[in-house]
Motif scaffolding. Structure first.
Motif, PDB file in Angstrom:
ATOM      1  N   CYS A 182      -2.976  17.231  -2.935  1.00 33.64           N
ATOM      2  CA  CYS A 182      -3.096  16.311  -1.807  1.00 33.64           C
ATOM      3  C   CYS A 182      -4.238  16.736  -0.913  1.00 33.64           C
ATOM      4  O   CYS A 182      -4.753  17.857  -1.001  1.00 33.64           O
ATOM      5  CB  CYS A 182      -1.803  16.299  -0.995  1.00 33.64           C
ATOM      6  N   THR A 210      -2.087  17.598   4.219  1.00 32.58           N
ATOM      7  CA  THR A 210      -0.697  17.650   3.769  1.00 32.58           C
ATOM      8  C   THR A 210      -0.028  18.877   4.364  1.00 32.58           C
ATOM      9  O   THR A 210      -0.538  19.995   4.211  1.00 32.58           O
ATOM     10  CB  THR A 210      -0.640  17.727   2.240  1.00 32.58           C
ATOM     11  N   PRO A 254       0.518  11.166   0.676  1.00 36.15           N
ATOM     12  CA  PRO A 254       1.544  10.157   0.442  1.00 36.15           C
ATOM     13  C   PRO A 254       2.273   9.830   1.757  1.00 36.15           C
ATOM     14  O   PRO A 254       2.523  10.715   2.581  1.00 36.15           O
ATOM     15  CB  PRO A 254       2.496  10.828  -0.553  1.00 36.15           C
ATOM     16  N   TYR A 255       2.547   8.571   1.935  1.00 29.93           N
ATOM     17  CA  TYR A 255       3.259   8.172   3.150  1.00 29.93           C
ATOM     18  C   TYR A 255       4.324   7.130   2.788  1.00 29.93           C
ATOM     19  O   TYR A 255       4.307   6.518   1.719  1.00 29.93           O
ATOM     20  CB  TYR A 255       2.296   7.619   4.204  1.00 29.93           C
ATOM     21  N   SER A 308       3.326   6.101  -1.849  1.00 30.32           N
ATOM     22  CA  SER A 308       3.829   7.263  -2.575  1.00 30.32           C
ATOM     23  C   SER A 308       4.237   6.897  -4.001  1.00 30.32           C
ATOM     24  O   SER A 308       4.595   5.748  -4.298  1.00 30.32           O
ATOM     25  CB  SER A 308       5.031   7.859  -1.831  1.00 30.32           C
ATOM     26  N   THR A 309       4.202   7.899  -4.855  1.00 25.33           N
ATOM     27  CA  THR A 309       4.673   7.709  -6.225  1.00 25.33           C
ATOM     28  C   THR A 309       6.188   7.584  -6.242  1.00 25.33           C
ATOM     29  O   THR A 309       6.758   6.777  -6.965  1.00 25.33           O
ATOM     30  CB  THR A 309       4.234   8.893  -7.098  1.00 25.33           C
ATOM     31  N   TYR A 338       9.940   8.526  -3.515  1.00 23.32           N
ATOM     32  CA  TYR A 338      10.394   8.816  -2.158  1.00 23.32           C
ATOM     33  C   TYR A 338      11.650   9.667  -2.226  1.00 23.32           C
ATOM     34  O   TYR A 338      12.534   9.436  -3.059  1.00 23.32           O
ATOM     35  CB  TYR A 338      10.690   7.528  -1.386  1.00 23.32           C
ATOM     36  N   GLY A 344       7.448  10.717   1.519  1.00 17.28           N
ATOM     37  CA  GLY A 344       6.801  10.217   0.321  1.00 17.28           C
ATOM     38  C   GLY A 344       6.170  11.350  -0.458  1.00 17.28           C
ATOM     39  O   GLY A 344       5.684  12.331   0.122  1.00 17.28           O
ATOM     40  N   LEU A 345       6.184  11.236  -1.780  1.00 20.89           N
ATOM     41  CA  LEU A 345       5.635  12.288  -2.645  1.00 20.89           C
ATOM     42  C   LEU A 345       4.796  11.670  -3.759  1.00 20.89           C
ATOM     43  O   LEU A 345       5.067  10.565  -4.221  1.00 20.89           O
ATOM     44  CB  LEU A 345       6.758  13.128  -3.275  1.00 20.89           C
ATOM     45  N   HIS A 346       3.772  12.455  -4.167  1.00 25.68           N
ATOM     46  CA  HIS A 346       3.081  12.169  -5.426  1.00 25.68           C
ATOM     47  C   HIS A 346       3.594  13.102  -6.501  1.00 25.68           C
ATOM     48  O   HIS A 346       3.648  12.757  -7.680  1.00 25.68           O
ATOM     49  CB  HIS A 346       1.572  12.338  -5.270  1.00 25.68           C
ATOM     50  N   SER A 354       3.487  16.302  -0.995  1.00 27.76           N
ATOM     51  CA  SER A 354       4.363  15.458  -0.191  1.00 27.76           C
ATOM     52  C   SER A 354       3.705  15.116   1.134  1.00 27.76           C
ATOM     53  O   SER A 354       2.818  15.829   1.608  1.00 27.76           O
ATOM     54  CB  SER A 354       5.709  16.157   0.063  1.00 27.76           C
ATOM     55  N   GLY A 355       4.137  14.009   1.721  1.00 26.71           N
ATOM     56  CA  GLY A 355       3.576  13.572   2.989  1.00 26.71           C
ATOM     57  C   GLY A 355       4.371  14.096   4.159  1.00 26.71           C
ATOM     58  O   GLY A 355       5.199  15.001   4.039  1.00 26.71           O
TER      59      GLY A 355
END
Length: 399
Positions: A20, A24, A99-100, A123-124, A126, A167-169, A174-175
């Motif tokens: 990220c 982040t 990510p949000y 995000s990918t 949550y 939110g995460l990728h 993570s956001g």
């Protein structure tokens, strides 16, 4: 000169090849290294330069990078010690945006209702968990994806739940975590009110008990004096009506999230009505019988002049023997229908004295004599009717 030192290992990093941005919070610094390159005098480059080397240090067996621009880039480590193969060792990196997740609005639900929300953002996936108000029916621990459970609140108070979501990728990308608030209300209830029966014109009060914030009610018969709908406790003055009126009241407990199960009760406003009795005139000694008619259960009455032979007060139909005097006696009788003492009726009973003639003396006349006999009564104003058994004396048979 041919390189004499052993080949270098691949570049290793503390994150996947998709880190990220450096904002982040969990992984602000991204560390990359070649474990066996202590003597290689490495020089690190980033092409294109989507980040910066921390403290501008880009030499040594490891390097720390802060990424500030998303996109693909290549990180390379080039040995400068002549002992090593000078060919750069590189890895491809795809820098991800932070990510949000879009903040959901505050939700209000009732016990037994579904809590459902699909998160949106870039995000990918949550992640979420309940951090306050833990007994609201949610799955325990850390959850991923859509929020979907049946709310639980068996208390009499609102549960103010707090949900942490992010939110995460990837787990290491993570956001910023957000706090989402969810109010779980107890399902509103009401204690069923008792039925009410009053006389017309009487005050009516009904206070509602329960765990609701509001009590909304409807009335199917406004003729009782209550509007067709309202909120809160009921208080009004019932209408005086000739007939009985019955209304069904439906009360629904409510709070900011939902309505509870409605309950019903009745308000009966009893009417009073009677047919007006006529004025009557009777003679002393007459038997008097006066029934009453109407919709009352009973009739109470009063007499203004007990000298006529009627009690000063009583109940039910009137029956008595009239008593008179030397002149007519008058009583005003007021009848009040029961059980609701209104719509009274009044009438008069007049008792005349019993007519009586004063005795006349026997009389002897000669043929051709004239005769005048004054007729006197015991009561002033008395009129007389007479009959004669022998018209041969010269007197009519009646007069």
């Amino acid at each position: 000169m041919t390189a004499q030192c052993p080949p270098l290992a691949p570049i290793q990093g503390n994150v996947t090849p998709s880190p990220c941005l450096n904002a982040t919070p969990n992984w602000a610094f991204h560390i990359y290294s070649i474990p066996n390159a202590a003597a290689a005098d490495l020089v690190w480059t980033l092409n294109p330069p989507l980040g910066v080397f921390v403290a501008s240090i880009n030499t040594g067996p490891d390097v720390t990078v802060n990424f500030d621009t998303p996109g693909p880039t290549q990180l390379c480590a080039t040995p400068t010690n002549p002992c090593y193969d000078p060919t750069p060792i590189c890895i491809d990196i795809d820098v991800q945006e932070i990510p949000y997740v879009n903040m959901p609005p505050i939700q209000r639900v009732c016990h037994g209702e579904q809590v459902y929300h699909e998160f949106t953002g870039n995000s990918t996936y949550y992640a979420w968990r309940v951090s306050q108000g833990l007994n609201i029916g949610q799955p325990l621990g850390l959850n991923y994806g859509t929020v979907d459970f049946i709310a639980n609140n068996i208390t009499n108070e609102i549960i103010h739940a707090r949900i942490i979501l992010v939110g995460l990728h990837a787990p290491e990308c993570s956001g910023y975590p957000l706090q989402w608030f969810l109010d779980v209300y107890p399902r509103p209830t009401i204690t069923p009110p008792p039925d009410i029966t009053v006389c017309g014109g009487s005050p009516v009060a009904a206070a509602f008990m329960g765990n609701a914030e509001a009590f909304n009610w409807t009335n199917d018969n406004p003729a009782i004096g209550l509007p067709a709908s309202g909120t809160g406790n009921i208080a009004f003055t019932s209408v005086k009506s000739p007939q009985t009126e019955t209304a069904q009241i439906t009360v629904t407990p409510a709070n900011a999230a939902c309505d509870g199960d409605p309950v019903t009760f009745t308000i009966t406003v009893q009417g009073s009505n009677m047919d007006p009795p006529p004025d009557i005139t009777v003679c002393d000694g007459d038997a008097v019988s006066i029934p009453f008619s109407g919709n009352a259960a009973e009739y109470d009455w009063t007499s203004s002049n007990p000298a006529i032979g009627l009690d000063a007060a009583g109940s039910g139909a009137i029956a008595f023997t009239a008593q008179g005097g030397s002149s007519p006696l008058i009583s005003v009788v007021t009848v009040t229908p029961q059980p609701c003492p209104f719509a009274s009726r009044s009438f008069t009973i007049t008792v005349r004295p019993k007519a009586a003639a004063l005795p006349l003396p026997d009389t002897v006349l000669c043929i051709g004599d004239s005769l005048s006999l004054p007729l006197l009564g015991a009561t002033p104003g008395t009129t007389f009717e007479w009959t004669n058994t022998n018209p041969a004396i010269g007197l009519d048979t009646a007069g």
